[in-house]
Design a protein around this motif. Structure first.
Motif, PDB file in Angstrom:
ATOM      1  N   GLY A  15       0.881  -1.410   0.111  1.00  0.00           N
ATOM      2  CA  GLY A  15       0.022   0.074  -0.020  1.00  0.00           C
ATOM      3  C   GLY A  15       0.733   1.177  -0.025  1.00  0.00           C
ATOM      4  O   GLY A  15       2.103   1.415   0.143  1.00  0.00           O
ATOM      5  N   THR A  67      -0.253   4.294   5.972  1.00  0.00           N
ATOM      6  CA  THR A  67      -1.760   4.075   5.698  1.00  0.00           C
ATOM      7  C   THR A  67      -2.173   2.971   6.619  1.00  0.00           C
ATOM      8  O   THR A  67      -3.427   2.579   6.831  1.00  0.00           O
ATOM      9  N   THR A 106      -0.093  -0.019   7.195  1.00  0.00           N
ATOM     10  CA  THR A 106       0.715  -1.092   6.865  1.00  0.00           C
ATOM     11  C   THR A 106       1.655  -1.830   8.263  1.00  0.00           C
ATOM     12  O   THR A 106       1.572  -2.966   8.377  1.00  0.00           O
ATOM     13  N   PRO A 137       5.897  -1.573   1.697  1.00  0.00           N
ATOM     14  CA  PRO A 137       4.595  -1.051   0.935  1.00  0.00           C
ATOM     15  C   PRO A 137       4.898  -1.134  -0.434  1.00  0.00           C
ATOM     16  O   PRO A 137       3.735  -1.401  -1.106  1.00  0.00           O
ATOM     17  N   PHE A 147       3.629  -2.973  -3.880  1.00  0.00           N
ATOM     18  CA  PHE A 147       2.312  -3.029  -4.728  1.00  0.00           C
ATOM     19  C   PHE A 147       2.876  -2.964  -6.200  1.00  0.00           C
ATOM     20  O   PHE A 147       2.017  -3.481  -7.004  1.00  0.00           O
ATOM     21  N   CYS A 161      -3.512  -5.195   0.797  1.00  0.00           N
ATOM     22  CA  CYS A 161      -3.286  -3.779   0.449  1.00  0.00           C
ATOM     23  C   CYS A 161      -4.115  -3.029   1.403  1.00  0.00           C
ATOM     24  O   CYS A 161      -5.262  -3.162   1.644  1.00  0.00           O
ATOM     25  N   ARG A 171      -5.657   0.503   2.284  1.00  0.00           N
ATOM     26  CA  ARG A 171      -6.255   1.682   1.757  1.00  0.00           C
ATOM     27  C   ARG A 171      -6.652   2.740   2.917  1.00  0.00           C
ATOM     28  O   ARG A 171      -6.924   2.330   3.941  1.00  0.00           O
ATOM     29  N   THR A 196      -4.130  10.075   3.083  1.00  0.00           N
ATOM     30  CA  THR A 196      -2.920   9.590   2.724  1.00  0.00           C
ATOM     31  C   THR A 196      -2.029  10.460   2.160  1.00  0.00           C
ATOM     32  O   THR A 196      -0.839  10.207   2.602  1.00  0.00           O
ATOM     33  N   ASP A 246      -3.784   4.169  -7.007  1.00  0.00           N
ATOM     34  CA  ASP A 246      -4.982   3.956  -7.225  1.00  0.00           C
ATOM     35  C   ASP A 246      -5.590   3.189  -8.162  1.00  0.00           C
ATOM     36  O   ASP A 246      -6.047   2.122  -8.367  1.00  0.00           O
ATOM     37  N   MET A 263      -3.790  -0.413  -8.290  1.00  0.00           N
ATOM     38  CA  MET A 263      -4.624  -1.354  -7.399  1.00  0.00           C
ATOM     39  C   MET A 263      -6.012  -1.669  -8.177  1.00  0.00           C
ATOM     40  O   MET A 263      -6.283  -2.745  -8.243  1.00  0.00           O
ATOM     41  N   GLU A 290      -8.367  -5.862  -0.068  1.00  0.00           N
ATOM     42  CA  GLU A 290      -8.197  -4.589   0.298  1.00  0.00           C
ATOM     43  C   GLU A 290      -8.713  -4.335   1.568  1.00  0.00           C
ATOM     44  O   GLU A 290      -9.872  -4.186   1.912  1.00  0.00           O
ATOM     45  N   HIS A 350      -9.394  -1.309   4.638  1.00  0.00           N
ATOM     46  CA  HIS A 350      -9.493   0.078   4.835  1.00  0.00           C
ATOM     47  C   HIS A 350      -9.022   0.485   5.979  1.00  0.00           C
ATOM     48  O   HIS A 350      -9.572  -0.084   7.193  1.00  0.00           O
TER      49      HIS A 350
END
Length: 511
Positions: A268, A272, A274, A352, A355, A372, A374, A380, A413, A416, A429, A431
Protein backbone atom coordinates in the motif's frame (compact mmCIF):
# COMPACT_ATOMS: atom_id res chain seq x y z
CA UNK A 1 37.13 9.67 2.67
CA UNK A 2 38.37 12.40 0.33
CA UNK A 3 40.31 11.50 -2.78
CA UNK A 4 43.48 12.51 -0.99
CA UNK A 5 42.64 10.23 1.93
CA UNK A 6 42.05 7.30 -0.44
CA UNK A 7 45.39 7.87 -2.17
CA UNK A 8 47.17 8.04 1.19
CA UNK A 9 45.55 4.79 2.35
CA UNK A 10 46.51 3.06 -0.88
CA UNK A 11 50.10 4.28 -0.65
CA UNK A 12 50.31 3.03 2.92
CA UNK A 13 49.04 -0.38 1.77
CA UNK A 14 51.66 -0.55 -0.97
CA UNK A 15 54.43 0.40 1.47
CA UNK A 16 53.34 -2.29 3.93
CA UNK A 17 53.17 -4.92 1.20
CA UNK A 18 56.70 -4.10 0.07
CA UNK A 19 58.04 -4.33 3.62
CA UNK A 20 56.28 -7.61 4.44
CA UNK A 21 54.07 -9.49 1.92
CA UNK A 22 52.55 -11.47 4.80
CA UNK A 23 51.31 -8.32 6.56
CA UNK A 24 47.49 -8.55 6.69
CA UNK A 25 47.08 -4.81 7.13
CA UNK A 26 48.16 -4.22 3.51
CA UNK A 27 45.17 -5.94 1.84
CA UNK A 28 42.93 -4.52 4.57
CA UNK A 29 43.96 -0.97 3.70
CA UNK A 30 43.51 -1.72 0.01
CA UNK A 31 40.00 -2.94 0.84
CA UNK A 32 39.18 0.28 2.66
CA UNK A 33 40.41 2.32 -0.30
CA UNK A 34 38.29 0.30 -2.75
CA UNK A 35 35.25 0.52 -0.49
CA UNK A 36 35.73 4.29 -0.31
CA UNK A 37 35.60 4.39 -4.11
CA UNK A 38 32.44 2.30 -4.13
CA UNK A 39 34.18 -0.74 -5.64
CA UNK A 40 32.76 -3.18 -3.15
CA UNK A 41 33.57 -6.40 -5.00
CA UNK A 42 37.26 -5.53 -5.02
CA UNK A 43 37.01 -4.53 -1.34
CA UNK A 44 35.52 -7.94 -0.50
CA UNK A 45 38.34 -9.73 -2.34
CA UNK A 46 41.01 -7.76 -0.43
CA UNK A 47 39.22 -8.37 2.88
CA UNK A 48 39.15 -12.11 2.27
CA UNK A 49 42.89 -11.92 1.60
CA UNK A 50 43.45 -10.00 4.84
CA UNK A 51 41.39 -12.50 6.86
CA UNK A 52 43.29 -15.42 5.32
CA UNK A 53 46.50 -13.86 6.65
CA UNK A 54 45.10 -12.83 10.02
CA UNK A 55 41.43 -13.45 11.00
CA UNK A 56 40.95 -10.26 13.00
CA UNK A 57 37.50 -9.15 14.14
CA UNK A 58 38.10 -5.70 12.63
CA UNK A 59 38.53 -7.22 9.18
CA UNK A 60 35.43 -9.37 9.54
CA UNK A 61 33.35 -6.39 10.68
CA UNK A 62 34.27 -4.50 7.51
CA UNK A 63 33.70 -7.58 5.36
CA UNK A 64 30.20 -7.97 6.82
CA UNK A 65 29.53 -4.30 6.07
CA UNK A 66 30.59 -4.65 2.43
CA UNK A 67 28.57 -7.84 1.98
CA UNK A 68 25.37 -6.33 3.35
CA UNK A 69 25.87 -3.32 1.07
CA UNK A 70 26.07 -5.79 -1.81
CA UNK A 71 22.77 -7.27 -0.54
CA UNK A 72 24.50 -10.58 0.24
CA UNK A 73 22.74 -10.84 3.59
CA UNK A 74 23.37 -14.51 4.18
CA UNK A 75 27.11 -14.17 3.71
CA UNK A 76 27.12 -11.07 5.94
CA UNK A 77 25.33 -12.99 8.70
CA UNK A 78 27.90 -15.78 8.50
CA UNK A 79 30.79 -13.32 8.78
CA UNK A 80 29.11 -11.66 11.78
CA UNK A 81 28.87 -15.05 13.50
CA UNK A 82 32.59 -15.54 12.93
CA UNK A 83 33.37 -12.04 14.24
CA UNK A 84 31.45 -12.84 17.43
CA UNK A 85 34.01 -15.54 18.16
CA UNK A 86 36.88 -13.04 18.15
CA UNK A 87 35.40 -9.63 18.80
CA UNK A 88 37.28 -6.53 17.65
CA UNK A 89 38.46 -4.18 20.39
CA UNK A 90 37.94 -0.86 18.61
CA UNK A 91 34.81 1.30 18.68
CA UNK A 92 34.44 1.68 14.90
CA UNK A 93 34.36 -2.07 14.33
CA UNK A 94 31.82 -2.64 17.10
CA UNK A 95 29.61 0.12 15.67
CA UNK A 96 30.02 -1.43 12.22
CA UNK A 97 28.89 -4.81 13.53
CA UNK A 98 25.87 -3.15 15.14
CA UNK A 99 24.96 -1.47 11.86
CA UNK A 100 25.14 -4.77 9.97
CA UNK A 101 22.96 -6.50 12.56
CA UNK A 102 20.47 -3.63 12.20
CA UNK A 103 20.46 -3.97 8.41
CA UNK A 104 19.63 -7.64 8.88
CA UNK A 105 16.74 -6.70 11.17
CA UNK A 106 18.37 -8.11 14.31
CA UNK A 107 18.15 -5.06 16.57
CA UNK A 108 18.61 -7.07 19.75
CA UNK A 109 21.87 -8.36 18.29
CA UNK A 110 22.94 -4.83 17.37
CA UNK A 111 22.35 -3.25 20.79
CA UNK A 112 25.37 -4.58 22.74
CA UNK A 113 27.74 -3.59 19.95
CA UNK A 114 26.47 -0.02 19.90
CA UNK A 115 26.73 0.11 23.69
CA UNK A 116 30.33 -1.11 23.56
CA UNK A 117 31.21 1.41 20.83
CA UNK A 118 30.02 4.19 23.15
CA UNK A 119 32.02 2.78 26.05
CA UNK A 120 35.16 2.75 23.93
CA UNK A 121 34.57 6.13 22.26
CA UNK A 122 32.00 8.19 24.22
CA UNK A 123 32.47 11.36 22.17
CA UNK A 124 31.37 10.04 18.77
CA UNK A 125 27.87 11.25 17.90
CA UNK A 126 27.16 8.52 15.34
CA UNK A 127 27.69 5.74 17.88
CA UNK A 128 25.35 7.38 20.37
CA UNK A 129 22.69 8.00 17.71
CA UNK A 130 22.79 4.39 16.51
CA UNK A 131 22.43 3.21 20.11
CA UNK A 132 19.43 5.47 20.78
CA UNK A 133 17.75 4.44 17.53
CA UNK A 134 18.08 0.77 18.40
CA UNK A 135 16.68 1.31 21.89
CA UNK A 136 13.64 2.90 20.27
CA UNK A 137 13.23 0.03 17.80
CA UNK A 138 13.26 -2.38 20.75
CA UNK A 139 10.56 -0.42 22.58
CA UNK A 140 12.87 0.94 25.28
CA UNK A 141 11.56 4.45 24.70
CA UNK A 142 12.53 5.99 28.03
CA UNK A 143 16.10 4.78 27.67
CA UNK A 144 16.20 5.99 24.08
CA UNK A 145 15.05 9.46 25.17
CA UNK A 146 17.71 9.67 27.86
CA UNK A 147 20.37 8.48 25.41
CA UNK A 148 19.38 11.24 22.98
CA UNK A 149 19.39 13.89 25.70
CA UNK A 150 22.88 12.77 26.73
CA UNK A 151 23.97 12.98 23.10
CA UNK A 152 22.51 16.47 22.65
CA UNK A 153 24.37 17.75 25.70
CA UNK A 154 27.57 16.94 23.83
CA UNK A 155 26.31 17.77 20.32
CA UNK A 156 23.47 20.31 20.61
CA UNK A 157 23.14 20.71 16.83
CA UNK A 158 22.91 17.01 15.95
CA UNK A 159 19.85 17.25 13.70
CA UNK A 160 19.07 13.52 13.40
CA UNK A 161 18.88 13.27 17.16
CA UNK A 162 16.44 16.16 17.49
CA UNK A 163 14.29 14.56 14.79
CA UNK A 164 14.25 11.19 16.54
CA UNK A 165 13.66 12.78 19.95
CA UNK A 166 10.55 14.57 18.68
CA UNK A 167 9.12 11.33 17.30
CA UNK A 168 9.72 9.04 20.28
CA UNK A 169 6.45 10.03 21.91
CA UNK A 170 3.78 12.69 21.90
CA UNK A 171 5.27 15.90 23.27
CA UNK A 172 3.27 17.74 25.93
CA UNK A 173 3.09 21.31 27.19
CA UNK A 174 4.59 20.11 30.47
CA UNK A 175 7.31 17.93 28.94
CA UNK A 176 8.95 18.94 25.68
CA UNK A 177 12.30 20.15 24.34
CA UNK A 178 11.11 23.08 22.27
CA UNK A 179 13.67 25.65 23.40
CA UNK A 180 16.68 23.51 22.51
CA UNK A 181 15.14 22.43 19.21
CA UNK A 182 14.32 25.98 18.12
CA UNK A 183 17.84 27.10 19.06
CA UNK A 184 19.34 24.30 16.96
CA UNK A 185 17.11 25.23 14.02
CA UNK A 186 18.16 28.87 14.28
CA UNK A 187 21.81 27.82 14.06
CA UNK A 188 21.36 25.30 11.22
CA UNK A 189 23.06 26.14 7.97
CA UNK A 190 23.03 23.06 5.73
CA UNK A 191 19.93 21.89 3.87
CA UNK A 192 19.83 18.43 5.46
CA UNK A 193 19.83 19.82 9.00
CA UNK A 194 17.16 22.36 8.07
CA UNK A 195 14.91 19.55 6.84
CA UNK A 196 15.46 17.27 9.84
CA UNK A 197 15.07 20.05 12.39
CA UNK A 198 12.13 21.53 10.52
CA UNK A 199 10.28 18.21 10.61
CA UNK A 200 11.11 17.82 14.29
CA UNK A 201 9.70 21.24 15.15
CA UNK A 202 6.63 20.65 12.99
CA UNK A 203 5.90 17.40 14.82
CA UNK A 204 6.37 19.09 18.20
CA UNK A 205 4.05 21.97 17.28
CA UNK A 206 1.46 19.49 16.08
CA UNK A 207 1.67 17.60 19.37
CA UNK A 208 1.19 20.84 21.31
CA UNK A 209 -2.02 21.62 19.43
CA UNK A 210 -0.47 24.33 17.24
CA UNK A 211 -1.55 22.46 14.11
CA UNK A 212 -1.52 25.32 11.63
CA UNK A 213 1.94 26.40 12.75
CA UNK A 214 3.04 22.78 12.51
CA UNK A 215 1.69 22.44 8.97
CA UNK A 216 3.48 25.64 7.95
CA UNK A 217 6.70 24.17 9.33
CA UNK A 218 6.16 20.89 7.45
CA UNK A 219 5.58 22.91 4.28
CA UNK A 220 8.73 24.96 4.75
CA UNK A 221 10.90 21.90 5.45
CA UNK A 222 9.48 20.03 2.47
CA UNK A 223 9.99 23.00 0.17
CA UNK A 224 13.60 23.25 1.29
CA UNK A 225 14.28 19.64 0.37
CA UNK A 226 12.11 19.60 -2.77
CA UNK A 227 14.24 22.43 -4.17
CA UNK A 228 17.30 20.17 -4.03
CA UNK A 229 15.66 17.35 -6.03
CA UNK A 230 15.55 16.85 -9.76
CA UNK A 231 12.20 15.09 -9.50
CA UNK A 232 9.56 14.76 -12.18
CA UNK A 233 6.49 12.59 -11.59
CA UNK A 234 6.81 11.40 -15.19
CA UNK A 235 9.65 9.14 -14.00
CA UNK A 236 7.35 7.32 -11.58
CA UNK A 237 4.50 7.31 -14.09
CA UNK A 238 6.72 5.42 -16.54
CA UNK A 239 7.35 2.74 -13.92
CA UNK A 240 3.64 2.32 -13.20
CA UNK A 241 3.01 2.07 -16.96
CA UNK A 242 5.77 -0.53 -17.34
CA UNK A 243 4.28 -2.66 -14.54
CA UNK A 244 0.90 -2.76 -16.25
CA UNK A 245 2.40 -3.28 -19.71
CA UNK A 246 4.38 -6.36 -18.69
CA UNK A 247 1.60 -8.09 -16.75
CA UNK A 248 -0.15 -9.83 -19.70
CA UNK A 249 3.15 -11.53 -20.59
CA UNK A 250 3.82 -12.50 -16.96
CA UNK A 251 0.26 -13.78 -16.57
CA UNK A 252 0.49 -16.24 -19.47
CA UNK A 253 4.08 -17.42 -18.94
CA UNK A 254 4.08 -20.97 -17.49
CA UNK A 255 5.41 -21.24 -13.94
CA UNK A 256 7.51 -24.26 -13.01
CA UNK A 257 8.49 -25.33 -9.51
CA UNK A 258 6.96 -22.34 -7.74
CA UNK A 259 7.57 -22.53 -3.96
CA UNK A 260 4.51 -23.36 -1.90
CA UNK A 261 5.49 -21.19 1.09
CA UNK A 262 2.78 -18.75 2.15
CA UNK A 263 4.29 -15.45 3.33
CA UNK A 264 1.95 -12.52 3.88
CA UNK A 265 2.69 -9.37 1.90
CA UNK A 266 1.34 -6.11 3.32
CA UNK A 267 1.37 -3.49 0.60
CA UNK A 268 0.00 0.00 0.00
CA UNK A 269 0.95 3.64 0.13
CA UNK A 270 3.21 4.44 3.10
CA UNK A 271 1.59 5.79 6.29
CA UNK A 272 -1.73 4.06 5.67
CA UNK A 273 -1.61 1.45 8.47
CA UNK A 274 0.79 -1.15 7.04
CA UNK A 275 2.81 -1.36 10.26
CA UNK A 276 -0.37 -1.60 12.33
CA UNK A 277 -1.62 -4.54 10.26
CA UNK A 278 1.80 -6.16 10.44
CA UNK A 279 1.69 -5.96 14.25
CA UNK A 280 -1.83 -7.39 14.35
CA UNK A 281 -0.94 -10.37 12.15
CA UNK A 282 2.37 -11.07 13.85
CA UNK A 283 0.75 -11.03 17.27
CA UNK A 284 -0.60 -14.41 16.14
CA UNK A 285 1.57 -17.25 17.53
CA UNK A 286 1.98 -18.77 14.06
CA UNK A 287 3.46 -15.62 12.52
CA UNK A 288 6.58 -13.45 12.72
CA UNK A 289 7.54 -10.20 10.99
CA UNK A 290 10.53 -10.06 8.66
CA UNK A 291 10.13 -6.29 8.42
CA UNK A 292 10.24 -4.22 5.24
CA UNK A 293 12.23 -6.41 2.90
CA UNK A 294 13.87 -5.51 -0.37
CA UNK A 295 13.90 -9.21 -1.19
CA UNK A 296 11.25 -9.16 -3.95
CA UNK A 297 12.62 -6.08 -5.76
CA UNK A 298 16.11 -7.59 -5.64
CA UNK A 299 14.95 -11.03 -6.82
CA UNK A 300 13.17 -9.40 -9.76
CA UNK A 301 16.21 -7.25 -10.54
CA UNK A 302 18.47 -10.29 -10.59
CA UNK A 303 16.06 -12.23 -12.80
CA UNK A 304 15.86 -9.33 -15.25
CA UNK A 305 19.63 -9.22 -15.76
CA UNK A 306 19.59 -5.44 -16.18
CA UNK A 307 22.52 -3.38 -14.91
CA UNK A 308 20.76 -0.05 -14.40
CA UNK A 309 21.39 1.66 -11.06
CA UNK A 310 17.72 1.73 -10.09
CA UNK A 311 16.27 -1.48 -8.68
CA UNK A 312 12.93 -0.73 -10.36
CA UNK A 313 12.76 0.93 -13.76
CA UNK A 314 11.20 0.41 -17.19
CA UNK A 315 14.07 -1.66 -18.52
CA UNK A 316 13.99 -4.02 -15.55
CA UNK A 317 10.26 -4.62 -15.82
CA UNK A 318 10.49 -5.25 -19.57
CA UNK A 319 13.43 -7.63 -19.21
CA UNK A 320 11.84 -9.79 -16.54
CA UNK A 321 8.61 -10.36 -18.47
CA UNK A 322 9.48 -13.91 -19.39
CA UNK A 323 11.69 -14.69 -16.41
CA UNK A 324 11.32 -17.91 -14.44
CA UNK A 325 8.70 -16.98 -11.84
CA UNK A 326 9.44 -20.06 -9.76
CA UNK A 327 13.10 -19.05 -9.57
CA UNK A 328 12.09 -15.54 -8.50
CA UNK A 329 9.97 -17.02 -5.70
CA UNK A 330 12.83 -19.25 -4.54
CA UNK A 331 15.31 -16.37 -4.65
CA UNK A 332 12.89 -14.19 -2.67
CA UNK A 333 12.58 -16.82 0.06
CA UNK A 334 16.36 -17.26 0.21
CA UNK A 335 16.85 -13.53 0.70
CA UNK A 336 14.02 -13.28 3.24
CA UNK A 337 15.43 -16.15 5.32
CA UNK A 338 18.24 -13.98 6.67
CA UNK A 339 15.70 -11.59 8.24
CA UNK A 340 13.73 -14.27 10.05
CA UNK A 341 14.15 -15.49 13.61
CA UNK A 342 11.95 -18.62 13.71
CA UNK A 343 11.75 -20.73 10.57
CA UNK A 344 8.86 -22.75 12.00
CA UNK A 345 6.55 -19.75 11.61
CA UNK A 346 5.12 -18.06 8.57
CA UNK A 347 6.26 -14.49 8.06
CA UNK A 348 5.10 -11.10 6.89
CA UNK A 349 6.86 -8.72 4.52
CA UNK A 350 5.52 -5.23 5.01
CA UNK A 351 7.46 -3.30 2.37
CA UNK A 352 4.65 -1.01 1.11
CA UNK A 353 6.22 -0.62 -2.34
CA UNK A 354 5.62 -4.27 -3.14
CA UNK A 355 2.36 -3.07 -4.69
CA UNK A 356 4.41 -2.72 -7.90
CA UNK A 357 5.17 -6.43 -7.71
CA UNK A 358 1.74 -7.78 -6.73
CA UNK A 359 1.33 -9.67 -10.00
CA UNK A 360 4.80 -11.16 -9.79
CA UNK A 361 4.19 -12.17 -6.16
CA UNK A 362 0.99 -13.93 -7.17
CA UNK A 363 2.79 -15.92 -9.86
CA UNK A 364 6.10 -16.56 -8.10
CA UNK A 365 4.54 -17.50 -4.75
CA UNK A 366 1.07 -18.87 -5.54
CA UNK A 367 0.24 -19.56 -1.88
CA UNK A 368 1.26 -16.10 -0.67
CA UNK A 369 -1.39 -13.84 0.82
CA UNK A 370 -1.53 -10.18 -0.20
CA UNK A 371 -3.18 -7.38 1.79
CA UNK A 372 -3.36 -3.84 0.47
CA UNK A 373 -3.95 -1.05 2.97
CA UNK A 374 -6.20 1.77 1.83
CA UNK A 375 -6.92 5.04 3.61
CA UNK A 376 -8.93 8.17 2.83
CA UNK A 377 -7.18 9.74 -0.20
CA UNK A 378 -6.63 13.12 1.45
CA UNK A 379 -5.43 11.58 4.71
CA UNK A 380 -3.02 9.46 2.65
CA UNK A 381 -1.62 12.49 0.84
CA UNK A 382 -1.35 14.47 4.07
CA UNK A 383 0.30 11.61 5.98
CA UNK A 384 2.96 11.23 3.28
CA UNK A 385 3.56 14.99 3.32
CA UNK A 386 3.99 15.01 7.10
CA UNK A 387 6.46 12.13 7.27
CA UNK A 388 10.15 12.40 6.49
CA UNK A 389 11.19 9.20 4.75
CA UNK A 390 14.78 8.21 4.01
CA UNK A 391 16.19 11.42 2.53
CA UNK A 392 18.73 9.60 0.40
CA UNK A 393 16.17 7.24 -1.17
CA UNK A 394 14.95 8.27 -4.61
CA UNK A 395 11.86 6.09 -4.05
CA UNK A 396 10.31 8.78 -1.84
CA UNK A 397 11.13 11.84 -3.95
CA UNK A 398 7.41 12.26 -4.64
CA UNK A 399 6.67 12.93 -0.95
CA UNK A 400 7.84 16.55 -0.55
CA UNK A 401 5.11 18.31 -2.49
CA UNK A 402 1.36 17.91 -2.07
CA UNK A 403 0.62 17.77 -5.78
CA UNK A 404 3.46 15.32 -6.44
CA UNK A 405 1.94 13.07 -3.77
CA UNK A 406 -1.52 13.51 -5.28
CA UNK A 407 -0.26 12.43 -8.71
CA UNK A 408 1.53 9.45 -7.18
CA UNK A 409 -1.57 8.46 -5.18
CA UNK A 410 -3.77 8.65 -8.28
CA UNK A 411 -1.44 6.35 -10.20
CA UNK A 412 -1.26 3.95 -7.25
CA UNK A 413 -5.06 3.91 -7.09
CA UNK A 414 -5.23 3.08 -10.80
CA UNK A 415 -2.71 0.26 -10.43
CA UNK A 416 -4.66 -1.28 -7.57
CA UNK A 417 -7.82 -1.19 -9.67
CA UNK A 418 -5.81 -2.91 -12.42
CA UNK A 419 -4.67 -5.66 -10.07
CA UNK A 420 -8.20 -6.22 -8.77
CA UNK A 421 -9.45 -6.67 -12.33
CA UNK A 422 -6.50 -8.84 -13.37
CA UNK A 423 -6.50 -11.02 -10.24
CA UNK A 424 -9.99 -10.99 -8.73
CA UNK A 425 -10.11 -11.94 -5.04
CA UNK A 426 -6.31 -12.38 -4.81
CA UNK A 427 -5.66 -9.11 -2.95
CA UNK A 428 -7.59 -8.18 0.17
CA UNK A 429 -8.09 -4.42 0.30
CA UNK A 430 -8.36 -3.34 3.92
CA UNK A 431 -9.40 0.18 4.82
CA UNK A 432 -7.68 1.77 7.79
CA UNK A 433 -10.93 3.47 8.77
CA UNK A 434 -12.74 0.10 8.94
CA UNK A 435 -10.06 -1.28 11.24
CA UNK A 436 -10.45 1.68 13.60
CA UNK A 437 -14.26 1.49 13.54
CA UNK A 438 -14.50 -2.29 14.02
CA UNK A 439 -11.22 -3.69 15.24
CA UNK A 440 -12.41 -7.20 16.03
CA UNK A 441 -14.57 -7.71 12.95
CA UNK A 442 -11.89 -6.43 10.60
CA UNK A 443 -9.20 -8.45 12.37
CA UNK A 444 -11.26 -11.62 11.98
CA UNK A 445 -11.58 -11.00 8.22
CA UNK A 446 -7.87 -10.24 8.03
CA UNK A 447 -6.84 -13.46 9.75
CA UNK A 448 -9.27 -15.49 7.65
CA UNK A 449 -7.73 -14.08 4.48
CA UNK A 450 -4.29 -15.12 5.75
CA UNK A 451 -5.51 -18.64 6.52
CA UNK A 452 -5.04 -18.15 10.26
CA UNK A 453 -7.32 -19.28 13.06
CA UNK A 454 -8.69 -16.67 15.40
CA UNK A 455 -6.39 -15.67 18.26
CA UNK A 456 -7.32 -13.10 20.90
CA UNK A 457 -3.71 -11.86 21.04
CA UNK A 458 -4.23 -10.13 17.70
CA UNK A 459 -6.57 -7.63 19.40
CA UNK A 460 -3.75 -6.73 21.80
CA UNK A 461 -1.10 -6.03 19.17
CA UNK A 462 0.24 -3.13 21.26
CA UNK A 463 1.63 -5.71 23.71
CA UNK A 464 3.72 -7.28 20.95
CA UNK A 465 7.33 -6.97 22.13
CA UNK A 466 8.94 -7.47 18.72
CA UNK A 467 11.09 -4.58 17.41
CA UNK A 468 9.55 -1.87 15.20
CA UNK A 469 11.89 -0.05 12.83
CA UNK A 470 9.48 2.31 11.08
CA UNK A 471 8.10 5.81 11.77
CA UNK A 472 5.01 4.14 13.25
CA UNK A 473 6.92 2.69 16.21
CA UNK A 474 5.29 4.92 18.81
CA UNK A 475 1.76 4.53 17.41
CA UNK A 476 1.71 0.73 17.22
CA UNK A 477 2.76 0.42 20.84
CA UNK A 478 -0.60 1.76 21.95
CA UNK A 479 -4.15 0.51 21.32
CA UNK A 480 -6.05 1.62 18.23
CA UNK A 481 -7.04 5.28 18.46
CA UNK A 482 -9.15 7.65 16.36
CA UNK A 483 -6.99 10.79 16.41
CA UNK A 484 -5.57 10.16 12.92
CA UNK A 485 -9.00 9.87 11.27
CA UNK A 486 -10.05 12.76 9.01
CA UNK A 487 -6.94 14.73 9.87
CA UNK A 488 -7.21 16.26 6.40
CA UNK A 489 -10.19 18.35 7.51
CA UNK A 490 -7.88 20.42 9.73
CA UNK A 491 -5.95 21.46 6.61
CA UNK A 492 -8.80 21.46 4.12
CA UNK A 493 -7.83 24.77 2.53
CA UNK A 494 -4.25 23.69 1.79
CA UNK A 495 -5.50 20.36 0.41
CA UNK A 496 -8.14 21.90 -1.87
CA UNK A 497 -5.97 21.65 -5.03
CA UNK A 498 -5.30 18.00 -4.18
CA UNK A 499 -9.01 17.32 -3.71
CA UNK A 500 -9.88 19.03 -6.99
CA UNK A 501 -7.22 17.07 -8.87
CA UNK A 502 -8.25 13.69 -7.48
CA UNK A 503 -11.93 14.34 -8.13
CA UNK A 504 -11.11 15.33 -11.71
CA UNK A 505 -9.75 11.80 -12.14
CA UNK A 506 -12.87 10.22 -10.67
CA UNK A 507 -11.35 9.52 -7.25
CA UNK A 508 -14.06 10.52 -4.83
CA UNK A 509 -14.89 9.91 -1.21
CA UNK A 510 -17.47 10.56 1.44
CA UNK A 511 -16.58 13.02 4.16
Amino acid sequence: MTRGDLVAVEQAAQALARMDPSEAEAPFLRAMAEAGRGRLRLAVAHLHAAIALQPRGEYRAQLARCLVQLREDGAAAQVLAQAEQALPDDALSRDTMGCVYARLGDHAGALPHFAEAIRLAPDVADYRYNHATTLNFLGQVGQAEQALLDLLVRFPDEARSWHLLAHLRKQTVQDNHRAGLEAALARAGDARSLVLLGYALAKLLDDLGEEQAGFAQFSAANATHRATLNYDFARDAQIFDAVEKVWPVVARTPVAHAPQDAPVFIIGMPRTGTTLVDRIITSHPAMESAGELQAMPLAVKLASGTRSRMVLDEATMAAMAQADMGAIGADYLRRAAHHRRDSTKRFTDKFPGNFHYAGIIARALPQAKIICLRRHPLDTVLANFRNLFAISSRYYDYSYDLMDIARYYARFDRLMAYWQQAMPDRIMELHYEDLVADQEGTTRRLLAHCGLEWDEACLHFHRNAAPVSTPSAAQVRQPIYTAALARWKRHEYALRPVADYLRSLGIDWTD
